[in-house]
Design a protein around this motif. Structure first.
Motif, PDB file in Angstrom:
ATOM      1  N   UNK A   1       0.836  -1.180   0.000  1.00 19.25           N
ATOM      2  CA  UNK A   1       0.000   0.000   0.000  1.00 19.25           C
ATOM      3  C   UNK A   1       0.871   1.229   0.000  1.00 19.25           C
ATOM      4  N   UNK A   2       0.487   2.222  -0.766  1.00 19.99           N
ATOM      5  CA  UNK A   2       1.252   3.456  -0.745  1.00 19.99           C
ATOM      6  C   UNK A   2       0.657   4.408   0.284  1.00 19.99           C
ATOM      7  N   UNK A   3      -0.244   3.912   1.084  1.00 16.41           N
ATOM      8  CA  UNK A   3      -0.964   4.743   2.043  1.00 16.41           C
ATOM      9  C   UNK A   3      -1.594   5.935   1.311  1.00 16.41           C
ATOM     10  N   UNK A   4      -1.086   7.132   1.560  1.00 18.52           N
ATOM     11  CA  UNK A   4      -1.693   8.310   0.933  1.00 18.52           C
ATOM     12  C   UNK A   4      -0.700   8.857  -0.090  1.00 18.52           C
ATOM     13  N   UNK A   5      -0.848   8.466  -1.348  1.00 19.96           N
ATOM     14  CA  UNK A   5       0.207   8.669  -2.353  1.00 19.96           C
ATOM     15  C   UNK A   5       0.572  10.129  -2.606  1.00 19.96           C
ATOM     16  N   UNK A   6      -0.402  11.037  -2.539  1.00 19.93           N
ATOM     17  CA  UNK A   6      -0.093  12.436  -2.864  1.00 19.93           C
ATOM     18  C   UNK A   6       0.139  13.270  -1.616  1.00 19.93           C
ATOM     19  N   UNK A   7       0.522  12.605  -0.539  1.00 23.23           N
ATOM     20  CA  UNK A   7       0.917  13.334   0.661  1.00 23.23           C
ATOM     21  C   UNK A   7       2.373  13.013   0.962  1.00 23.23           C
ATOM     22  N   UNK A   8       3.022  13.943   1.665  1.00 21.03           N
ATOM     23  CA  UNK A   8       4.427  13.714   1.983  1.00 21.03           C
ATOM     24  C   UNK A   8       4.547  12.622   3.046  1.00 21.03           C
ATOM     25  N   UNK A   9       5.775  12.125   3.192  1.00 25.42           N
ATOM     26  CA  UNK A   9       6.055  11.104   4.200  1.00 25.42           C
ATOM     27  C   UNK A   9       5.637  11.612   5.582  1.00 25.42           C
ATOM     28  N   UNK A  10       5.995  12.873   5.861  1.00 26.35           N
ATOM     29  CA  UNK A  10       5.670  13.440   7.169  1.00 26.35           C
ATOM     30  C   UNK A  10       4.159  13.538   7.379  1.00 26.35           C
TER      31      UNK A  10
END
Lengths: 230, 292
Positions: free
Chosen positions: A70-79
């Protein structure tokens, strides 16, 4: 579809779950975390019956599910991803401490904190997903194929990190197809086949290679049996 | 073209653009988060303006201004929430939700419009403009109301962007949009986020409605044109891009202002649609819409 799947994970224990694709491993995790509602059966966590609880309530109880590839939330930064990991009221007060812990465990995430998740490599995405799980202040962590599709070297990095998480006292339920990885990280393993737990390996027990091959490819007899079922 | 004319055209473009940005932002937010179009968005502008007019009328001059605006915004937030509960919540999660919500929100649009006509009557009403002073720049008169319009559009957009970027709940709004399952697994309650976004979009529509009502006469048909403009703006800007909607709002404003000046009022829609068709032929995803 699950029927007759039964697993038990003790406090602080690391348990592996393996088996062929499409035999219910992910379904089992999704049922435990409340994404799916079981038609029958019960799920208990820390002496409470959590069957039918919403995912939010289950997260709040400290049972955290890190979903598959899963990319979790792809268009959000790692932080931003990690910050969201600490969204629940349970995890919010520990956000700072957990963030340090994640960056200690995965220094590469610290370097990439301002990059969006979709620009990360496969291994880094898995690190981020694991990190999001850790930010939730888990009592128990469920990992769904955390090393899927990764190069051996990266696999080893993640295996070490997961072992470290388990050693720190977090209870672990880990799904993977790589039996050797599970044997390395976990104390006990279950085999999930056709929606049922069909084998349990105690600590120190080893599975024979022929058994594994048979499971994935089937002997002449076994495949005949499967056809009849279908 | 003289400097004075150029300035007048730019001013008109900026005023319209600012209003269009306000109209489109709520619609864009709802589309981006819930994946549905709210056809009742224009009716929210309409209702907001009538509520503001009534509050001002009932309360007299003392209540005009800030209090009327505050009452109207609160009322519209509640109304947006109720609209979500009745037209969207029962349908969301179904396989045909996108289509079903079009029907349910169109129904809401028709009902609101008719209730407004029944309750307030068909005669035009006027909401007082904000302030009565004006300044003259390069031979063009700019009223205080117009200055407020010009400033509030960008301020609202900045506010929304900052909220989505830095606020805890703002991050949760984006999480639901990007990966609903993962959002559930970090403990976000999508139903709460959806309701919040709908209420917020109603407030944005209300601000646009109030400011528009200070420029145009208020009739029960008031919401139709803003709805169309908001659609044009978010399609032109790119469906999932708030910044795209913002840019497109001013582009639409500028196209209209130029068309009106050079060709006349009735040519403005024609030119506008021609430009949009050409843009969408070259960039089907809109000006700033990227691949998801």
């Amino acid at each position: 579809m699950l029927r007759g799947a039964s697993i038990a994970v003790g406090d602080g224990e690391s348990v592996g779950l393996f088996g062929p694709n499409g035999h219910g491993k992910t379904t089992l995790l999704r049922s435990i975390s409340g994404l799916l509602r079981p038609w029958a059966g019960s799920i208990r966590f820390q002496d409470r019956d959590i069957t039918g609880w919403s995912p939010r309530q289950i997260v709040e109880a400290g049972l955290i599910h890190v979903p598959q590839a899963n990319t979790m939330f792809p268009r959000m930064t790692v932080l931003e991803n990690l910050t969201l990991g600490a969204y629940s009221p349970r995890a919010r007060p520990h956000r700072r401490r957990n963030l340090e812990r994640v960056f200690d465990l995965f220094p590469r995430l610290a370097d990439r904190r301002t990059q969006t998740c979709q620009t990360l490599s496969g291994g880094e995405r898995q690190m981020a997903a694991l990190g999001v799980g850790l930010m939730g202040e888990p009592t128990m962590l469920m990992l769904d194929e955390p090393t899927l599709g990764l190069a051996p070297l990266m696999k080893e990095v993640l295996a070490r990190a997961i072992t470290e998480i388990a050693t720190s006292g977090v209870t672990l339920l880990m799904v993977d197809q790589d039996i050797n990885l599970l044997l390395e990280v976990c104390q006990r393993e279950y085999l999930l086949e056709g929606g049922e737990t069909s084998l349990e390996l105690q600590e120190g027990e080893r599975i024979r290679e022929e058994q594994v091959l048979e499971m994935y490819f089937g002997s002449a007899e076994a495949s005949g049996g499967t056809m009849d079922d279908a | 073209m003289t400097l004075e004319t150029a300035f007048a055209i730019l001013l008109s473009a900026t005023i319209s653009g600012s209003l269009y940005a306000m109209m489109a932002s709520g619609l864009s937010l709802v589309w981006g988060t819930l994946g549905v179009f709210n056809f009742a968005h224009g009716s929210l502008l309409l209702l907001a303006a009538y509520v503001a007019w009534t509050v001002g009328k009932v309360g007299g001059p003392a209540v005009q201004g800030p209090l009327a605006i505050a009452v109207m915004l609160a009322a519209m937030a509640v109304f947006g929430f109720l609209l979500y509960l009745t037209t969207v919540r029962p349908l969301i999660g179904r396989s045909n939700a996108e289509l079903a919500v079009i029907i349910s929100t169109i129904s809401a649009m028709i009902i609101i419009r008719n209730v407004v006509q029944f309750a307030w009557g068909p005669l035009p009403k006027q909401v007082p403009a904000l302030g009565s002073s004006s300044i003259t720049v390069f031979g063009t008169v700019i009223s205080s109301h117009q200055i407020v319009v010009i400033l509030i559009g960008p301020l609202l957009l900045l506010g929304i962007a900052a909220f989505l970027k830095f606020a805890r709940v703002g991050l949760a709004v984006r999480s639901v949009e990007q990966n609903p399952d993962a959002a559930l697994l970090v403990g976000v309650n999508p139903q709460f986020i959806y309701a919040l976004v709908f209420a917020a979009s109603a407030v944005l529509a209300a601000i646009a409605g109030y400011l528009l009502a200070g420029i145009q006469f208020l009739t029960p048909d008031f919401g139709g044109d803003p709805l169309l403009k908001a659609f044009i703006v978010i399609v032109l800007g790119g469906l999932n891009s708030l910044l795209g909607a913002f840019v497109a709002a001013y582009v639409v404003g500028l196209i209209e202002a130029l068309a009106i000046f050079f060709l006349g009022l009735f040519w403005a829609p024609v030119i506008l649609f021609v430009v949009i068709i050409v843009v969408l032929l070259v960039r089907p995803q809109g000006l700033l819409g990227g691949a998801r």
